[in-house]
Design a protein around this motif. Structure first.
Motif: not given
Length: 540
Positions: A297-325
């Motif tokens: 489950d951690g791999v799934y969530k970490a992949w989604r979190k990291r992928g969202a941060a890498a491919t998301g809209w830069p203006f808001v994707s940085w907010l995801g980095k505030l959540r723990p990996d």
């Protein structure tokens, strides 16, 4: 003789292997008996096989010592009516020298050399007069019991009054039934009976021995006083010596008896090993107990979190980095951010709960019950102990296995960079278009020259850049989120497979291997006993 001894040596070696494998699992008395035979056989084979050791045994008053003197033609043995008549074992040796090493091994210190040339058929015969087996002295009885186990052949001397004595039959003759062809029973003092009485006595003795499994043990009559039967006894001894096989036959029978005892204790259970299904069940249970579902489950969530941060809209994707990996929270896939897990720095997975512990226990019982099926109790207990021998270390081994598993959380992300480049290009378009629009609003106030008007499809270029960059970034972000979700599923399944392989290694090493070692040990013991029981060719 040498060929027979060679075959015997192989059987003795097999019996030793069987006893070693069965130690701590089979009946201790049976194992100790086998080890004693192995040791005794090795010692006896180490002495010259040219000597044949025969013992005269009997009760007080049977005339054993008188018969010994009659056979040897000497007065070496004390023949009196007091009890006990024979207090210590006495050896008479025909030949030119005394075999001191052999006699020391037999622990017979009273010894006499009877000169005999090479043509004498009794040359190299060791005839021992044993203490009385019914002696009131415990040390005398112990001497008899010890030497009965060591000599090559036995002559039991009985008298007409006590030939059916229960002490003789229950303590010696019945237990020695496997050695029937290495024994003789002499009914001494035949001169005291009338011919009809003697015949009846011999017939009764013969029937008694037959009932006790001693059909191949010959019965003869003698009179030490009159010399009746003595020449026949000397002839029998001469044939035994000339055959030069009594020692090997005795040791072969020792091996037979010990091997039969081990074989009866071992049984012949069919050892099928541990099935793949049971091993897989235990691997699954151990994986659940160790926290594999949480890691997947951690791999799934970490992949989604990291992928969202890498491919998301830069203006808001940085907010995801505030959540723990999720993986870093479990101290997994730490990369350069921290130390890799070690023996003292494992994962932060939650402890095993009662449900998972029960599943592990059930899986362990399934393996032990299947592996121990049909085995004797001692071996079944050893199998169960083997399954649990590493139980205390399993949590650490499982945790280390998970910590050392490559979860692949950093593989397959090459396309993230493509999305990131495109997002930054679109972000620059938004920033450029916005600045262009602001310049158009404020350049009069700042008395700056106007920029040239660029119209495309009746829409000013700044709006194309600004609005198009926003729309493109959002669409690209949504597209990337979909691809990331698909990739997270693939990656979590791959991680689950890798984790299962790591847990399976622990299962095989910590549980299956010890259990299989016990099963292999049982099979080795059964095979070795079968070799020890195999009939050896006997010379003579």
């Amino acid at each position: 003789m040498k060929a027979a001894a060679g075959s015997l040596a192989e059987r003795v070696e097999a019996l030793g292997r069987a006893a070693g494998a069965a130690a701590g699992r089979s009946d201790p008395a049976v194992v100790e008996a086998a080890r004693t035979v192995v040791q005794r056989s090795g010692e006896r084979l180490g002495f010259s096989g040219e000597y044949t050791v025969v013992a005269l045994a009997g009760a007080t008053g049977s005339g054993k010592s008188s018969l010994f003197n009659a056979i040897t033609g000497t007065q070496l043995a004390e023949a009196t009516v007091r009890r006990p008549t024979t207090s210590r074992a006495l050896a008479a040796v025909w030949g030119t020298t005394l075999p001191h090493e052999l006699l020391e091994w037999l622990d017979v210190h009273k010894r006499q050399l009877i000169p005999a040339g090479p043509d004498d058929r009794l040359t190299r015969l060791v005839l021992i007069d044993l203490p009385d087996h019914d002696s009131t002295e415990a040390s005398h009885r112990l001497t008899v019991d010890r030497l009965v186990q060591l000599v090559d052949a036995l002559i039991w001397v009985v008298d007409p009054q006590k030939y059916a004595d229960a002490a003789l039959h229950d303590n010696y003759l019945k237990p020695l039934a496997p050695y029937a062809d290495l024994m003789m029973v002499v009914l001494n003092q035949a001169d005291r009976l009338a011919p009809e009485q003697l015949a009846s006595c011999v017939q009764d003795l013969r029937a008694l021995l037959d009932r006790e499994g001693l059909r191949s043990t010959p019965v003869t009559v003698a009179s030490a006083v009159q010399g009746t039967g003595v020449p026949e006894l000397r002839e029998t001894l001469a044939r035994t010596v000339s055959g030069k096989a009594a020692a090997v036959r005795r040791l072969e029978t020792d091996v037979d008896v010990a091997a039969e005892g081990l074989a009866a204790d071992l049984g012949n259970a069919s050892v099928a090993g541990i099935g793949r299904g049971l091993s897989d069940d235990l691997t699954a249970a151990l994986g659940d107990a160790a926290g594999v579902p949480a890691v997947v489950d951690g791999v799934y969530k970490a992949w989604r979190k990291r992928g969202a941060a890498a491919t998301g809209w830069p203006f808001v994707s940085w907010l995801g980095k505030l959540r723990p990996d999720p993986l870093k929270r479990l101290r997994l896939d730490l990369g350069k951010d921290s130390r890799s897990p070690t023996a003292l720095n494992h994962t932060s997975l939650p402890r095993t709960g009662p449900v998972q512990a029960a599943l592990v226990e059930r899986a362990l019982r399934g393996i032990t019950d299947a592996a121990a099926a049909g085995l004797p109790k001692g071996w079944a207990d050893a199998v169960r102990q083997a399954a649990y021998v590493n139980r205390a270390h399993l949590p650490d081994r499982l945790d280390a296995a998970i910590a050392g598993t490559d979860l692949g959380a950093r593989r397959g992300t090459w396309w993230w960079w493509l999305f990131r480049v495109l997002q930054w290009v679109l972000m620059l378009a938004v920033v450029g278009g916005g600045l262009w629009l602001l310049y158009g609003l404020f350049h009069p106030l700042l008395q700056l020259p106007p920029l040239p008007d660029v119209i495309w499809y009746q829409v000013p270029a700044p709006w194309w850049l600004f609005a198009g960059g926003i729309a493109g970034g959002l669409v690209l972000a949504l597209l990337g989120r979909g691809f990331v979700a698909i990739g997270a599923g693939w990656r979590s399944r791959a991680a689950q497979k890798a984790l299962r392989a790591s847990i399976a290694t622990v299962t095989a090493d910590q549980v299956v291997a010890p259990v299989q070692a016990e099963l292999d040990r049982y099979s080795d013991a059964v095979t070795a006993v079968a070799l020890a029981r195999r009939g050896a060719k006997r010379s003579g």
